[in-house]
Design a protein around this motif. Structure first.
Motif, mmCIF file in Angstrom:
data_model
loop_
_atom_site.group_PDB
_atom_site.id
_atom_site.type_symbol
_atom_site.label_atom_id
_atom_site.label_comp_id
_atom_site.label_asym_id
_atom_site.label_seq_id
_atom_site.Cartn_x
_atom_site.Cartn_y
_atom_site.Cartn_z
ATOM 1 N N ASP A 276 0.840 -1.205 0.000
ATOM 2 C CA ASP A 276 0.000 0.000 0.000
ATOM 3 C C ASP A 276 0.877 1.258 0.000
ATOM 4 O OD1 ASP A 276 -2.855 1.157 0.413
ATOM 5 O OD2 ASP A 276 -1.623 2.167 1.924
ATOM 6 N N ARG A 280 2.254 4.035 -3.926
ATOM 7 C CA ARG A 280 2.110 5.496 -3.981
ATOM 8 C C ARG A 280 3.123 6.119 -4.923
ATOM 9 N NH1 ARG A 280 -0.926 6.850 1.171
ATOM 10 N NH2 ARG A 280 -1.581 4.734 1.629
ATOM 11 N N GLN A 304 -4.632 2.048 -2.041
ATOM 12 C CA GLN A 304 -3.756 2.163 -3.209
ATOM 13 C C GLN A 304 -3.983 1.013 -4.175
ATOM 14 O OE1 GLN A 304 -1.755 4.757 -3.942
ATOM 15 N NE2 GLN A 304 -2.688 5.692 -2.143
ATOM 16 N N ALA A 576 5.042 8.245 2.867
ATOM 17 C CA ALA A 576 5.839 8.900 1.809
ATOM 18 C C ALA A 576 7.294 8.434 1.893
ATOM 19 C CB ALA A 576 5.744 10.413 1.958
ATOM 20 N N ALA A 579 7.523 4.911 0.409
ATOM 21 C CA ALA A 579 7.422 4.909 -1.058
ATOM 22 C C ALA A 579 8.710 5.449 -1.684
ATOM 23 C CB ALA A 579 6.217 5.742 -1.491
#
Ligand code: TPP
Length: 590
Positions: A276, A280, A304, A576, A579
């Motif tokens: 998930d 991103r 996501q 963030a 990812a």
């Protein structure tokens, strides 16, 4: 004087027990007297006044054991409180038997007290409805009682699992009567009671050969593949784990397993838990785009994943949903219904030798490792000594003993588990309420589950969900520990901050007042009212300590975990970072 109503109720109760029902949850009332007395003689009984909590309690028993429990209530509005549990039972495929007492037909529609139309009360939310009528001495009526009981139990599981409603009418007197010899029906009754309930054996579902062939053929033509595991029932875990491990090995596919799938913990296989977060990053979506995705279980919780499969670059998909169709976003190439484990086992057997380790699987593995390392670093950088929302699930999982069971509530908690706890080798059964994804009845459900499990149980839920189920605290009080009720207290429904609504500065005030709805309430008084253990914690160490205490206690304990403000911003930053690290790992020389 005849004691037909007592005999009738006993026959029904005994037939439920013969058919595999082990537990009854009874909400006191007068009209249900014959059934309450009868159930208490043959089943393990829990008494709860709040019918809504009673039904969720029984649902929790069914969720953990795979066997239906019977819920009994009196006539009138009482059975109406069962509706949310019946809805969840239908959507999640959990067996549940709802037994309402009713007044006889002659007082219906006549303004009789506590009398209303209870027939087919749950509409399509009940898998079946049986009207047991008024006790009737006719031999055919007596003979029908065990059959209807057996049929009702069967209907909680077959052809589709869910709630089944039985309505049973009684005339006064409701209490046992001394039988004055005026019982010509008694010899026939005794013979029927002695014979017991008929055994009703449903067919065993087997995978369709054409489904196995389609799966094998498609997998052979698609070397870069993933298995995406969404919510699956905890009682199915052993068979699922074995089959999925075998299939992943035979296909060379990568397993993307959510915590609710029963596969994320305790399975040594090519596993990714950070998908998930990884999805991103657009460059990761491109690099990780599979030739085929095989979805198993209910639709994934991951936003996501759902966004990816509904977008223009959606991967080709085959869905193995179990007994009921499941493709809410649409576009699946095929839906192979039936037993998931058996389908995967059969396909794995045909796929023969495992393919050599692929570059594709290696890319997932690299991104996964980088994501979790980045998360750990970023979380360490955020540590302040106060308790943060993203620290709760890892502390909790670390505290669980081997063979522990975790029940996870909806809203953020179910997502926290996926975002904060990487896959690991220790098996963990995860109970969840993903059928209709309500925040209701979670404490009552956990309490019910506790009664059918050997070991300790921990339930993780939000403060709004906990307040919503304040009646469930009575259910918790009715069971023995260890039962740890961990409330993530972030003062309101913080999930709304993470939705587009919550990120729109123009709606900030509305979001706070209409959706998050902070309440400033504490739980100490509630815990005291219900005689539960209680701890309020606001540091990671204190949470760990309270959990150790709760998991060894002989009574349930409510842990109010006060988390620092700003959890939604921290969550966004952690995801963030994961990812970004995953994407950076793609470019790094390998
Ligand atoms: C029965 C029910 N009512 C309302 C909702 C809508 N809803 C989803 S999440 C949520 C807030 C939950 O807040 P909390 O339990 O504190 O968890 P948090 O969002 O803070 O993680 C609400 C009201 C729902 N899913 N189920």
């Amino acid at each position: 004087m005849s004691d037909l109503h007592t005999a009738w109720a006993r026959l029904f109760a005994r037939s439920l027990a013969h058919s595999g029902v082990g537990h009854a949850v009874i909400s006191p009332g007068s009209r249900s007297t014959p059934l309450a007395l009868a159930l208490a003689r043959v089943l393990a009984v829990t008494v709860l006044h709040d019918e809504r909590a009673a039904a969720f309690f029984a649902l929790g028993q069914g969720r953990a054991s795979g066997r239906p429990s019977v819920v009994l209530a009196t006539s009138g509005t009482a059975p109406g409180h069962w509706l949310p549990a019946a809805m969840e039972a239908r959507e999640a495929g959990i067996p549940l038997l709802l037994l309402s007492a009713d007044r006889p037909w002659e007082v219906q529609d006549a303004q009789a007290s506590q009398t209303t139309d209870q027939t087919r009360l749950f509409g399509s939310n009940a898998r079946a409805f049986f009207d047991l009528g008024v006790p009737d001495p006719h031999p055919a009526a007596l003979a029908a009682v065990p059959r209807i009981a057996a049929q009702a139990v069967l209907a909680t599981r077959y052809p589709l699992a869910g709630a089944v409603h039985v309505n049973a009418r009684f005339r006064k007197p409701l209490e046992p009567q001394p039988s004055g010899g005026d019982e010509p029906w008694r010899p026939r009754y005794d013979a029927i009671a002695k014979a017991g309930a008929p055994r009703l054996i449903p067919p065993r579902p087997a995978p369709a050969p054409e489904a196995v062939a389609l799966l094998v053929e498609t997998v052979r033509a698609a070397p870069r593949g993933v298995v995406v595991a969404g919510p699956l029932p905890a009682p199915d875990a052993p068979a699922l784990r074995k089959a999925v491990a075998r299939f992943v090995k035979a296909s060379g596919y990568v397993l993307l397993a959510e915590a609710t799938s029963q596969l994320r913990f305790g399975l040594e296989t090519r596993m990714v838990g950070a998908f998930d977060a990884l999805l991103r990053a657009p460059e990761l979506r491109a690099a990780l785009h599979p030739d085929l995705a095989i979805e198993i279980g209910a639709p994934a919780v991951s936003g996501q994943w759902l966004a990816w499969i509904s977008g223009v670059d959606a991967p080709a998909r085959i869905v193995l949903p179990g007994e009921r169709p499941a493709d809410p976003v649409g576009g699946a190439r095929a839906m192979l219904l039936g037993p998931i484990a058996a389908l995967l086992e059969a396909a794995a057997a045909e796929l023969e030798a495992p393919p050599p380790a692929s570059r594709y699987a290696e890319t997932w593995r690299t991104a996964e490792a980088a994501a979790w390392t980045a998360r750990q670093r970023a979380a360490a950088g955020r540590a302040t000594g106060a308790l943060h929302e993203h620290e709760v699930a890892p502390i909790l999982c670390a505290a669980l003993p081997a063979g522990g069971v975790l029940m996870v509530g909806n809203s953020n908690p179910v997502r926290d588990l996926d975002h904060d706890v990487p896959p690991g080798p220790t098996p963990l059964a995860v109970l969840h309420q993903r059928g209709a994804a309500g925040i209701d009845g979670l404490i009552a459900g956990a309490a019910g589950a506790r009664t059918v499990l050997e070991g300790p149980l921990t339930v993780l839920l939000g403060d709004v969900a906990a307040l919503h189920d304040a009646g469930g605290l009575a259910a918790a009080a009715a069971v023995k520990g260890p039962l740890a009720i961990v409330v993530i207290h972030n003062d309101g429904g913080r999930i709304f901050e993470r939705l587009p609504l919550g990120r729109d500065p123009a709606l900030a005030e509305d979001c706070e007042t209409l959706f998050v709805a902070g309440h400033g309430r504490a739980f100490d008084g509630l815990a005291a009212t219900f005689g539960l253990g209680y701890a309020r914690v606001d540091t990671p160490d204190a949470l760990g300590g309270a959990l150790n205490e709760a998991l060894a206690a002989d009574r349930p304990m409510l842990i109010e975990a006060r988390v620092a403000a700003g959890g939604s911003a921290a969550r966004a930053a952690l995801l963030a970072a994961m990812a970004k690290a995953g994407a950076a790992a793609l470019d790094a020389p390998r």
